[in-house]
Enzyme design. Sequence first.
Site, PDB file in Angstrom:
ATOM      1  N   LYS A  60      -3.644   2.770   7.502  1.00 27.98           N
ATOM      2  CA  LYS A  60      -2.457   3.450   6.969  1.00 27.98           C
ATOM      3  C   LYS A  60      -2.179   4.722   7.768  1.00 27.98           C
ATOM      4  O   LYS A  60      -1.027   5.009   8.112  1.00 27.98           O
ATOM      5  CB  LYS A  60      -2.655   3.763   5.476  1.00 27.98           C
ATOM      6  CG  LYS A  60      -2.602   2.509   4.612  1.00 27.98           C
ATOM      7  CD  LYS A  60      -3.036   2.707   3.171  1.00 27.98           C
ATOM      8  CE  LYS A  60      -3.077   1.344   2.463  1.00 27.98           C
ATOM      9  NZ  LYS A  60      -3.531   1.384   1.072  1.00 27.98           N
ATOM     10  N   GLN A  67      -6.158   5.446  -2.849  1.00 30.97           N
ATOM     11  CA  GLN A  67      -6.696   4.126  -2.495  1.00 30.97           C
ATOM     12  C   GLN A  67      -7.540   3.569  -3.637  1.00 30.97           C
ATOM     13  O   GLN A  67      -8.392   4.260  -4.185  1.00 30.97           O
ATOM     14  CB  GLN A  67      -7.524   4.252  -1.195  1.00 30.97           C
ATOM     15  CG  GLN A  67      -8.010   2.933  -0.633  1.00 30.97           C
ATOM     16  CD  GLN A  67      -6.880   2.014  -0.157  1.00 30.97           C
ATOM     17  OE1 GLN A  67      -5.815   2.463   0.248  1.00 30.97           O
ATOM     18  NE2 GLN A  67      -7.104   0.715  -0.219  1.00 30.97           N
ATOM     19  N   ASP A  81       3.177   3.596  -3.609  1.00 31.66           N
ATOM     20  CA  ASP A  81       2.536   2.308  -3.885  1.00 31.66           C
ATOM     21  C   ASP A  81       3.344   1.496  -4.903  1.00 31.66           C
ATOM     22  O   ASP A  81       3.119   0.289  -5.050  1.00 31.66           O
ATOM     23  CB  ASP A  81       1.138   2.539  -4.491  1.00 31.66           C
ATOM     24  CG  ASP A  81       0.022   2.356  -3.473  1.00 31.66           C
ATOM     25  OD1 ASP A  81       0.189   1.526  -2.558  1.00 31.66           O
ATOM     26  OD2 ASP A  81      -1.011   3.036  -3.615  1.00 31.66           O
TER      27      ASP A  81
HETATM   28  N1  GUN Z   1      -6.317  -1.316  -2.669  1.00 31.97           N
HETATM   29  C1  GUN Z   1      -5.999  -2.586  -2.290  1.00 31.97           C
HETATM   30  N2  GUN Z   1      -4.670  -2.693  -2.091  1.00 31.97           N
HETATM   31  C2  GUN Z   1      -4.152  -1.469  -2.331  1.00 31.97           C
HETATM   32  C3  GUN Z   1      -2.821  -0.947  -2.263  1.00 31.97           C
HETATM   33  O1  GUN Z   1      -1.836  -1.635  -1.969  1.00 31.97           O
HETATM   34  N3  GUN Z   1      -2.700   0.370  -2.579  1.00 31.97           N
HETATM   35  C4  GUN Z   1      -3.754   1.139  -2.933  1.00 31.97           C
HETATM   36  N4  GUN Z   1      -3.528   2.401  -3.244  1.00 31.97           N
HETATM   37  N5  GUN Z   1      -4.984   0.690  -3.001  1.00 31.97           N
HETATM   38  C5  GUN Z   1      -5.178  -0.608  -2.692  1.00 31.97           C
END
Ligand code: GUN
Length: 278
Positions: A52, A96, A119
């Site tokens: 990211k 996350q 998100d």
């Molecule tokens: N963990 C697995 N997929 C995601 C996601 O799309 N966003 C976040 N914040 N954590 C994750």
Amino acid sequence: MYQIIDGKKISQEIKDELKEKVSALAAAGGRICLAVIQVGSDPASSVYVGNKKKACAYIGIESQAYELPQETTQEELLALVRRLNEDDQVNGILVQLPLPAQIDEEQVIQTIAPEKDVDGFHEKNVGALCVGSRGYVSCTPLGIIQLLKRSGIEIAGKRCVVLGRSNIVGKPMALLLLRENGTVTVCHSHTVDVKEITRQADILVVAIGKPKLVDETYVKEGAVVIDVGIHRDENNKLCGDVDFERVAPHTSAITPVPGGVGPMTIAMLMHNCVSSAE
Ligand code: GUN
């Protein structure tokens, strides 16, 4: 012959479009900043968070990294989220997942200001998706819609079956397919005779988190199959929820793992970050 839906290529196209938008925004004096919070050092999460940050740098989005220790308390994490909610320099906040056991994930998500929830997990954004108003949408299902559209696959009028009903993928996926005028069925662990339903699907989205569970007996000849899973098989090779070798010859189009849905999730996160500034 079936089409392999190239998520790597399509995600690159999207990132390049966003990069142009961000540079136009920068020329007008605008900037975008994403705060990324990771609690603990789960190796998979570290890889995702690293990707990211890399995508942000590529597109021209600033990123702030908060790496908190595994033993962080609920209050400490909430205090950071509240501080970032108030910070005008920060457009987007991403925590996350998964979080360590002592932390109530739901409370953390609901504490993020909805207008910074890139998100799309906050109930205000989920509610907006449900009633069809503006809001952030969860990145993985949003990416799947882009994969379908950019591969020339029509959704309107099609029978769409979603295997899995998680808040992050299954439920928003069903709502997005419905928004695109698909006829949508969701299957889950209590569904009776799953195969009878999946075999009716023109578009089958699989998000159940079980390696290679879906074989050709689940799939109608000529269906489009989208695989959200990512696992390591017995030979330590990456694989999805779908047994690609067995299923692919029966489809008209299918996503590979890796290189299908995965890269799209990050591209759509970047899309949401750009919207946060627009
Ligand atoms: N963990 C697995 N997929 C995601 C996601 O799309 N966003 C976040 N914040 N954590 C994750």
